[in-house]
Structure formats: structure tokens, C-alpha cells
Design a protein around this motif. Sequence first.
Motif, mmCIF file in Angstrom:
data_model
loop_
_atom_site.group_PDB
_atom_site.id
_atom_site.type_symbol
_atom_site.label_atom_id
_atom_site.label_comp_id
_atom_site.label_asym_id
_atom_site.label_seq_id
_atom_site.Cartn_x
_atom_site.Cartn_y
_atom_site.Cartn_z
ATOM 1 N N THR A 89 64.948 88.060 13.367
ATOM 2 C CA THR A 89 66.152 87.704 14.103
ATOM 3 C C THR A 89 66.759 88.967 14.690
ATOM 4 O O THR A 89 66.676 90.051 14.100
ATOM 5 C CB THR A 89 67.200 87.004 13.214
ATOM 6 O OG1 THR A 89 67.509 87.847 12.107
ATOM 7 C CG2 THR A 89 66.704 85.659 12.737
ATOM 8 N N GLU A 128 72.201 85.343 19.126
ATOM 9 C CA GLU A 128 71.031 85.527 18.271
ATOM 10 C C GLU A 128 69.756 85.096 18.975
ATOM 11 O O GLU A 128 69.731 84.102 19.695
ATOM 12 C CB GLU A 128 71.188 84.715 16.981
ATOM 13 C CG GLU A 128 69.987 84.823 16.053
ATOM 14 C CD GLU A 128 70.126 83.955 14.825
ATOM 15 O OE1 GLU A 128 70.645 84.458 13.812
ATOM 16 O OE2 GLU A 128 69.711 82.773 14.880
ATOM 17 N N THR A 186 65.451 84.612 18.015
ATOM 18 C CA THR A 186 64.418 84.569 16.984
ATOM 19 C C THR A 186 63.107 84.949 17.655
ATOM 20 O O THR A 186 62.798 84.461 18.742
ATOM 21 C CB THR A 186 64.318 83.163 16.362
ATOM 22 O OG1 THR A 186 65.570 82.855 15.737
ATOM 23 C CG2 THR A 186 63.206 83.090 15.325
#
Length: 186
Positions: free
Chosen positions: A111, A156, A158
Amino acid sequence: MSKAVSALGGASHKGFAEVAEAGLRGMITVRGDLSSAAMKKAVKAAAGTAVPAARRIEIAGDKATAWMSPDELLVMVPYEAAQDTVAALEKALAGEHHLVADVSDARSVFTIQGAKAPEVLMKLCPVDFGTLAEGEIRRTRAAQVAAAFWKSGAEEFTLVSFRSVAGYVMGLLEVSSRAGGEIFPA
């Protein structure tokens, strides 16, 4: 029986963005005719999502399905549910031309968090972040290795890579997120 562990034991670094290995994640490669009724039904039952459109990811709680190519999906579930999900997909796709493979232990998940999270990836991935839409997955490279990533939250991203290069990817993310290395300083 040995206990499953992530490649880097949850390594993390905080710079102008925070980068971390996200831990174990169940990941299943599913190949076949993505437009078939059986595939759509199997994916819905396994992940709770529709078969995503090209370059899209569909997320339902702790499960997701990502489009990887015209005949390939990546189904993500909690790590401990991967084997049961593989069995359910195999059963649901019986009689269809398909391939289902548990790739959980062959992948690592990271992340990248913070207001400047895109800047970390801008240094590594040949992607126009100005056109990256919510719910879009990019299958690309991070420096010299294959990777896929998507925006997984307001601030964020991933990123998924092969486990064999997890140390290299973490090193890239750590260097790219060091304080003072921002692309657009405040």
C-alpha cells in the motif's frame, strides 16, 4: 505444517507518503471466456462482484475482482479463503474451458498512502496519473518489474507484484517516498 508468512513481514517506511507491505492476500488467477454466463455467475458467487470491464476492478468488502487481460481475471479474497474459493470456482466452471490457479503465495501486496501517494508511483510507473480513473487497474511495471495497481482509497494505492521481487519493490517504494523527494513540493 508451516505457517504462511508474507515476503517482508509487514515492512514499512514513512516519508512524504507511507509505503508498506500489506500482508497476505488470497489471489486467484481465473482464465476463460469472461463473457460467458457461467463465468459471470462463478465470479459473482466467489467474490460478490460482477466480471469487471477492461482495465477495471470491482470491489465488494474484503473481496475484489480485477480485469487483467481479455481472458484473465484476478480474484482477491482473504488469504484463508483462497483454497475454498478455488474449489468453488472449479466446480462452478466445470464443463467450461477455463483455468483457475491459486497464486496467493506467488504475489506480494503493497500500500502507498498519503496525499502525495501518486507521486511515489509516478516515479516508477509509465502511467498518466491525470487520466487514472477511480476503479481503474493498471497492469504495468514498477521500474524493472511487472506490477499492477489501483487507487484503493481517497489517498491510497494498492500495488501487486511477484513475491520473488518483493524486496526490490519495497526498496523502490521506500526510495521513491523519501522526504524531500516530492515531485510537487509544497
